[in-house]
Design a protein around this motif. Structure first.
Motif, short mmCIF file in Angstrom:
data_model
loop_
_atom_site.label_atom_id
_atom_site.label_comp_id
_atom_site.label_asym_id
_atom_site.label_seq_id
_atom_site.Cartn_x
_atom_site.Cartn_y
_atom_site.Cartn_z
N ARG A 3 31.54 -65.67 -39.90
CA ARG A 3 30.49 -65.04 -40.69
C ARG A 3 31.04 -63.73 -41.21
O ARG A 3 31.67 -62.97 -40.48
N ALA A 5 30.64 -60.04 -42.29
CA ALA A 5 29.67 -58.96 -42.10
C ALA A 5 30.31 -57.66 -42.52
O ALA A 5 31.53 -57.55 -42.65
N GLU A 6 29.46 -56.68 -42.72
CA GLU A 6 29.93 -55.36 -43.11
C GLU A 6 30.78 -54.75 -41.99
O GLU A 6 30.53 -55.04 -40.81
N TRP A 35 31.79 -52.23 -39.22
CA TRP A 35 30.88 -51.49 -38.35
C TRP A 35 31.07 -49.99 -38.57
O TRP A 35 32.16 -49.46 -38.35
N CYS A 63 28.83 -47.57 -37.20
CA CYS A 63 27.86 -46.92 -36.32
C CYS A 63 26.45 -46.99 -36.92
O CYS A 63 25.63 -46.12 -36.66
N GLY A 64 26.19 -47.98 -37.74
CA GLY A 64 24.84 -48.18 -38.25
C GLY A 64 24.42 -47.20 -39.32
O GLY A 64 23.25 -47.17 -39.70
N ARG A 65 25.37 -46.39 -39.82
CA ARG A 65 24.99 -45.44 -40.87
C ARG A 65 24.57 -46.16 -42.12
O ARG A 65 25.06 -47.25 -42.43
N GLU A 66 23.66 -45.53 -42.87
CA GLU A 66 23.22 -46.17 -44.11
C GLU A 66 24.31 -46.11 -45.15
O GLU A 66 24.53 -47.03 -45.90
N PRO A 118 28.33 -52.78 -30.90
CA PRO A 118 27.79 -54.14 -31.09
C PRO A 118 28.90 -55.16 -31.29
O PRO A 118 28.70 -56.34 -31.05
N ARG A 119 30.09 -54.70 -31.71
CA ARG A 119 31.21 -55.61 -31.88
C ARG A 119 31.67 -56.17 -30.53
O ARG A 119 32.34 -57.19 -30.48
N ASN A 172 13.65 -43.81 -39.86
CA ASN A 172 15.08 -43.51 -39.93
C ASN A 172 15.94 -44.54 -39.20
O ASN A 172 17.15 -44.58 -39.40
N VAL A 211 17.32 -49.12 -40.82
CA VAL A 211 18.62 -49.60 -41.30
C VAL A 211 19.65 -49.66 -40.15
O VAL A 211 20.33 -50.69 -39.98
N PRO A 212 19.76 -48.60 -39.35
CA PRO A 212 20.72 -48.70 -38.24
C PRO A 212 20.42 -49.88 -37.31
O PRO A 212 21.35 -50.56 -36.86
N LYS A 233 21.44 -53.07 -39.06
CA LYS A 233 22.91 -53.15 -39.15
C LYS A 233 23.52 -53.45 -37.79
O LYS A 233 24.52 -54.16 -37.69
N THR A 234 22.94 -52.87 -36.73
CA THR A 234 23.48 -53.11 -35.39
C THR A 234 23.31 -54.57 -35.01
O THR A 234 24.24 -55.20 -34.48
N GLU A 257 22.96 -57.03 -37.07
CA GLU A 257 23.82 -57.79 -37.97
C GLU A 257 25.28 -57.75 -37.50
O GLU A 257 26.02 -58.71 -37.67
N ALA A 258 25.68 -56.61 -36.90
CA ALA A 258 27.07 -56.44 -36.48
C ALA A 258 27.37 -57.15 -35.17
O ALA A 258 28.52 -57.25 -34.77
N THR A 259 26.34 -57.65 -34.48
CA THR A 259 26.56 -58.34 -33.21
C THR A 259 26.89 -59.81 -33.50
O THR A 259 26.17 -60.46 -34.25
N PRO A 260 27.99 -60.28 -32.93
CA PRO A 260 28.38 -61.66 -33.25
C PRO A 260 27.40 -62.68 -32.68
O PRO A 260 26.75 -62.43 -31.66
N ASN A 261 27.31 -63.81 -33.32
CA ASN A 261 26.50 -64.93 -32.84
C ASN A 261 27.28 -65.68 -31.77
O ASN A 261 28.49 -65.72 -31.83
N ARG A 308 23.62 -64.44 -30.24
CA ARG A 308 23.23 -63.13 -29.74
C ARG A 308 21.76 -63.18 -29.34
O ARG A 308 21.02 -64.08 -29.75
#
Lengths: 673, 161
Positions: A558, A560-561, A563, A565-568, B75-76, B90, B93-94, B97-98, B100-104, B106
């Motif tokens: 897959r 994905a972007e 990583w 640290c979740g910054r926008e 998360p990687r 706030n 999005v984090p 993204k977190t 989303e960054a975790t592999p399946n 999950r």
């Protein structure tokens, strides 16, 4: 056609290339000149191969060409090796130059100076007498100087680099001339053969003086610490094909000069000479690699790395001399073989690296690593060539750098007990210096390749970069091909290197390093099978890739972007930069590098808790330039200012000077007479 | 459990909670995560009450690691995300993204009442919604804050140890 005719025809083809470069219309001049340069290189290389295969030197004398002395050309096997080295760099460099031409190489001056420079580089190793050598040596300096100054109208840095280069190279040439004059005064004639005969009867002090003068003079051309300061200035400012020629070929001729004087003319010397060479080599290797690891300008990095590689060659040369002085002819020959192979390798991979740096500069508009990135995807071939050349300079098998360093390590490790206390202390230190140098070189080139070619582009120029024209890629590709071929089948070149070594060390029996496709050290323990090594590596890599494909039962990956640290906001500025990559090394070697760091924080007027802007500057300048050269320049400048007071512009005072000087001379004559 | 009992348990160097037999815990995670569960913790706007309980659950007293669950720094490296608090503006999005960054495969574990349904912060001006409104949640742990034993029970429902 006799072999001598090849040399003459080559020189004429080179001159014709120069004329064509100056005369042809702008669109064709670089191409025509390049083709003629290839003819010149082919002819000179043919003569060199003839000399190397027969072992008999070619001797030519033209009484009419130079007043009083005439021109003497003697192509010995040692010189022939360097002619081949020059030709190997010159052909790809001029090929690359065809594509590079619109970026500053298509003026009449440049198109004329490049062929002249190449021709002179080809002839310097064939010079057979002091007069011929010095004329060619000076022509080489002037041609390269005019090429460093190609951009002088637009860039202040080019003018400054030209001044540094001119002064250092001419002081060096003056020292070389003095060394040769001392020798010639005690000899019957001024050919190198006559100097060799004359040098036998010289007092040891005079011999030492000659050697030290030549070492400093040729060392300044070779970019040896502490005479290297012109290198990181001139190499970045010269057009890239010229940088490749200067770094790959011209610098190697500096080492040729040291071999010429130290081994061929003087026939070796006491242990301390070679310990000095060894120390200079180790210092150059360490200093060069350290600065390469902390440079962020790609070509400056490569220039410092040149100092590093020349240092390694001098290390090998010093070890060779040491073994010769302690009567270990086999080890001495091995050391000299290592020195020559190191120079040849350096010419191949540093030529490729300088040429690809030029490709990057033309494509991305900058050579600052902190502005590059993501180039491997945009310039796949240039990027791949750069990666291979970087692996070669890091001495990774199965590439040529590994062969050179293996030979050097073998000669050093076998020299552990040579019967000279100073030598036995120096050799392990040299091994240690070499090991540290190897590590720092890896840091420098992981940085150059990783920051420059991987990741995401850090500037619009790098983002918009496209692959360069085919001629530029082919130029780099040729040299990368040489790196691979020498790395896999070094036995192709080793017989020629051994023959070249026998010119310098005539007493050596056959080394016969080449056994089929393997390297074997006759009389010593040490075997290397580079072809088998390369085959094993290819099989291992292919096997792992194949197994992975067969065994992997993973779901489809897959995308994905990255990583963050979740910054926008994720920008290319968040990547590692060349500066930050080098920071740990810079911190460890803080006392040597002495970086200049500046942090300015300004606050908003209302509250000191809110920062308005932060400015951080970090610069690593050359400690030797600052500590050794700047004070001298300051003194010279003060003297110049003082002398200016003698010339106020008053005609009366000038007339008075004339009268005063006349009176002084008359008084002096009266007193003496 | 009283302080005294806790200190006694520590003195005897064993876990405070005696674990339930695994047969009594329902299974609620992907098969691949059985035995080992690496977790990245995201505070999406918590009052830090749940953080204290999580810290306690992974501390020496309750010792979640002996059941195969572990906190990791990225998360990687993770198999799942441990989310606390209502999702504030706030942190939308984090958090996305977190995850989303975790592999399946999950898991997303919502810890505490706020993560389940915004708790006392429901309707707050900075609150976007519960964790389930932003990312798909696999396991929820009720409580304000949940007891470490409840957290461990939920983790064991995935690790099966």
């Amino acid at each position: 056609m006799t072999a001598g005719a090849f040399i003459v025809a080559g020189a004429l083809a080179g001159l014709a290339a120069g004329v064509a470069g100056a005369g042809a219309p702008i669109r064709r001049r670089v191409t025509v000149a390049a083709v003629l340069v290839w003819v010149a290189c082919a002819l000179e290389a043919a003569a060199a191969i003839r000399v190397l295969s027969t072992g008999h030197p070619i001797v030519l004398h033209f009484a009419e060409l130079l007043p009083l002395t005439g021109v003497d050309l003697v192509l010995t096997p040692l010189g022939a090796f360097f002619v081949l080295l020059v030709a190997m760099v010159a052909v790809p460099a001029t090929l690359h130059g065809i594509g590079y031409a619109p970026h500053g190489l298509d003026s009449r001056m440049a198109a004329c100076a490049v062929p002249i420079f190449v021709t002179v580089l080809l002839l310097v190793p064939a010079a057979g007498s002091v007069a011929t050598f010095m004329v060619l040596w000076e022509l080489m300096a002037l041609a390269s100087l005019s090429l460093v100054l190609v951009d002088h109208g637009r860039r202040e840095a080019a003018r400054s680099a030209g001044t540094w280069y001119a002064v250092i190279t001419h002081v060096g040439a003056a020292l070389i001339l003095v060394a040769f004059l001392i020798l010639a005064a005690h000899s019957d004639g001024q050919s190198f053969a006559a100097l060799r005969l004359g040098a036998r009867h010289l007092a040891p002090d005079v011999r030492a003086l000659v050697f030290v003068l030549a070492l400093v003079g040729f060392g300044s051309k070779a970019g040896v610490v502490p005479f290297h300061v012109w290198l990181p200035k001139a190499h970045p400012e010269a057009p890239s094909p010229v940088s490749a020629l200067m770094s790959g070929a011209m610098v190697a001729l500096g080492v040729y000069g040291i071999v010429l004087v130290g081994d061929v003319v003087l026939g070796g010397g006491p242990v301390w000479w070679w310990l000095v060479v060894l120390a200079l080599g180790a210092a150059s290797a360490l200093f060069g690699s350290l600065h390469a690891a902390s440079s962020t300008d790609m070509k400056r990095l490569l220039a410092y790395s040149t100092t590093d590689n020349v240092g390694l060659a001098l290390l090998a040369l010093g070890a060779s001399g040491l073994f010769d002085a302690t009567r270990h002819p086999l080890l001495a020959a091995l050391g000299l073989v290592a020195a020559l192979v190191l120079l040849l390798n350096h010419a191949a991979f540093k030529g490729a690296l300088f040429l690809s740096a030029g490709s990057v500069q033309t494509a991305a508009g900058t050579r600052d690593l902190d502005q590059l990135g993501g180039l491997l995807r945009r310039m796949p071939q240039t990027g791949a060539f750069f990666l291979v050349a970087a692996a070669a300079i890091c001495a990774l098998p199965p590439l040529n750098g590994f062969i050179g360093e293996w030979l050097l390590f073998q000669s050093l490790l076998h020299g552990a007990d040579i019967g000279s206390t100073a030598g036995e202390i120096a050799i392990p230190l040299a091994v240690a210096a070499m090991a540290l140098t190897a590590g720092l070189t890896v840091v420098a080139f992981v940085k150059a390749a990783g920051i420059g070619f991987l990741g995401r582009p850090r500037s619009e120029g790098a983002d918009a970069a496209v692959e360069v024209p085919a001629t530029m890629r082919m130029g780099v590709g040729l040299l990368v091909g040489v790196c691979i071929v020498i790395g896999v089948v070094p036995t192709l070149i080793l017989p020629a290197v051994e023959r070249a070594v026998r010119t310098a060390l005539p007493g050596v029996g056959p080394l016969s390093l080449a056994h089929g496709v393997n390297l074997q050290l006759a009389g010593l323990r040490g075997v290397l099978e580079p072809a088998a090594l390369a085959a094993a590596m290819v099989i291992a890599v292919a096997g792992v890739m194949g197994l992975r494909r067969v065994l992997a039962r993973r779901p489809a990956p897959r995308v994905a972007e990255a990583w963050g640290c979740g910054r926008e906001l994720q920008t290319a500025r968040m990547q590692y930069t060349a500066t930050s990559f080098a920071e740990p090394v810079q911190r460890v070697f803080d006392d040597v590098l002495r970086p200049v760091q500046d942090l300015d924080v300004s606050h908003v007027a209302e509250s000191r808790y809110f920062v308005e802007s932060v400015t951080f500057r970090n610069a690593v300048d050359d400690g030797i330039e600052r500590g050794l050269y700047r004070p001298v320049i300051g003194v010279v400048r003060r003297w110049g200012r003082a002398a200016r007071q003698l010339q106020p512009g008053s005609v009366h005072r000038y007339l008075a000077y004339g009268l005063g000087a006349l009176v002084l001379v008359l008084v002096a004559l009266a007193v003496i007479g | 459990m009283s302080l005294r009992a806790t200190l006694q348990a520590l003195w005897r160097a064993r876990r405070v909670t005696e674990a339930l037999p695994i047969s009594e815990i329902s299974f609620s995670g992907p098969r691949e995560l059985v035995g080992s569960l690496q977790l990245r913790h995201v505070d999406a706007g918590s009052c830090n009450g749940c953080e204290l309980e999580i810290a306690s659950a992974f501390g020496p007293v309750y010792d979640a690691e002996c059941f195969g669950a572990r906190l990791v720094a990225s998360p990687r490296h993770a198999d799942g995300v441990l989310v606390t608090g209502p999702v504030t503006q706030n942190m939308v999005v984090p958090l996305v993204k977190t995850v989303e960054a975790t592999p399946n495969p999950r898991v997303v574990i919502a810890v505490g009442d706020c993560a389940r349904d915004c708790g006392v912060f429901r309707g707050g001006y900075g609150v976007v919604g519960a964790v389930g409104d932003v990312v798909p949640v696999d396991v929820s742990i009720p409580g304000c804050p949940p007891d470490p034993t409840a957290i461990i029970e939920a983790l064991r429902s995935i690790t099966r140890r």
